[in-house]
Design a protein around this motif. Structure first.
Motif, mmCIF file in Angstrom:
data_model
loop_
_atom_site.group_PDB
_atom_site.id
_atom_site.type_symbol
_atom_site.label_atom_id
_atom_site.label_comp_id
_atom_site.label_asym_id
_atom_site.label_seq_id
_atom_site.Cartn_x
_atom_site.Cartn_y
_atom_site.Cartn_z
ATOM 1 N N ASP A 1 0.631 3.856 1.826
ATOM 2 C CA ASP A 1 0.338 4.229 2.964
ATOM 3 C C ASP A 1 1.247 4.205 3.688
ATOM 4 O O ASP A 1 2.680 3.695 3.515
ATOM 5 N N CYS B 1 -5.852 0.065 6.848
ATOM 6 C CA CYS B 1 -5.820 0.398 5.686
ATOM 7 C C CYS B 1 -6.783 1.232 5.313
ATOM 8 O O CYS B 1 -8.556 0.606 4.792
ATOM 9 N N GLY B 2 -6.577 2.512 4.800
ATOM 10 C CA GLY B 2 -7.791 3.689 4.313
ATOM 11 C C GLY B 2 -8.317 3.123 2.872
ATOM 12 O O GLY B 2 -9.470 3.765 3.275
ATOM 13 N N CYS C 1 0.751 -1.026 0.160
ATOM 14 C CA CYS C 1 -0.242 0.197 -0.156
ATOM 15 C C CYS C 1 0.913 0.807 -0.053
ATOM 16 O O CYS C 1 1.887 1.412 0.248
ATOM 17 N N HIS D 1 -2.048 -4.575 4.794
ATOM 18 C CA HIS D 1 -2.095 -3.662 6.158
ATOM 19 C C HIS D 1 -3.520 -3.513 7.012
ATOM 20 O O HIS D 1 -4.208 -3.049 6.488
#
Ligand code: CO
Length: 198
Positions: A44, A101-102, A42, A98
């Protein structure tokens, strides 16, 4: 005036510390790239690929996007996978999702605008596909985290079905695809034990 001077200062001390330990560090990296791993993770900021697995530059080929997705219609990701498999001949592709996770969380919420909405559409489909299993979990974090895991499994499946991966296996190339998840709460990785290697 130079912008973001702190980042340049950080960079100079980072380069200097590598040279202090090994004067030929950058010279060697310049000569050859031979990573054994492709990391798909990701975007992120809390999930920095090399740092998490303690690997120096030169060891990890990396692709990151929102939600660590592998889409057969995404030439960006496919080009990375192709280069990693056919040119670098990595032995391992590691999909690392993860918790928290947004991107995954967004796919459980109201529609957004494009291109983000279009991008996470496969995760919305995944959510619908597993609605019953997710509804059995406590509302909130537990459901998001389970969808984060299911999302990793889905990407491992997409990768294992890509023609270029199938062709590599048919050639007898050593290539394993792994699904891992990273926990922001303790900094630890967990193997979801879905490794596919032929
Ligand atoms: Co994320």
């Amino acid at each position: 005036m130079r912008f973001l001077p702190q980042l340049f200062a950080n960079n100079r001390s980072w380069a200097a510390s590598h040279v202090a330990q090994d004067p030929n560090f950058f010279g060697r990296l310049c000569a050859i790239q031979k990573p054994d791993y492709l990391w798909i993770g990701c975007a992120d900021s809390r999930v920095p690929a090399n740092e998490i697995v303690g690997l120096a530059p030169g060891s990890l080929f990396v692709h990151r996007n929102v939600g660590n997705l592998v889409r057969a219609d995404d030439p960006n990701c496919l080009a990375v996978v192709q280069y990693a498999v056919e040119q670098l001949k990595v032995s391992h592709i590691i999909v690392t999702g993860h918790y928290h996770c947004g991107g995954v969380q967004a796919a459980m919420g109201p529609p957004m605008t494009d291109p983000l909405e279009g991008w996470i559409t496969p995760v919305r489909h995944l959510h619908r596909e597993h609605e019953a299993q997710l509804a059995a979990l406590p509302e909130g974090e537990a459901r998001i985290d389970r969808l984060c895991e299911l999302n990793v499994l889905a990407q491992v499946r997409v990768l294992s079905e890509l023609p270029l991966v199938r062709e590599a296996w048919a050639r007898g190339q050593s290539l394993a695809i792994h699904g891992w998840i990273y926990d922001l709460r303790d900094g630890l990785l967990r193997d979801l034990e879905v490794t596919v290697d032929a």
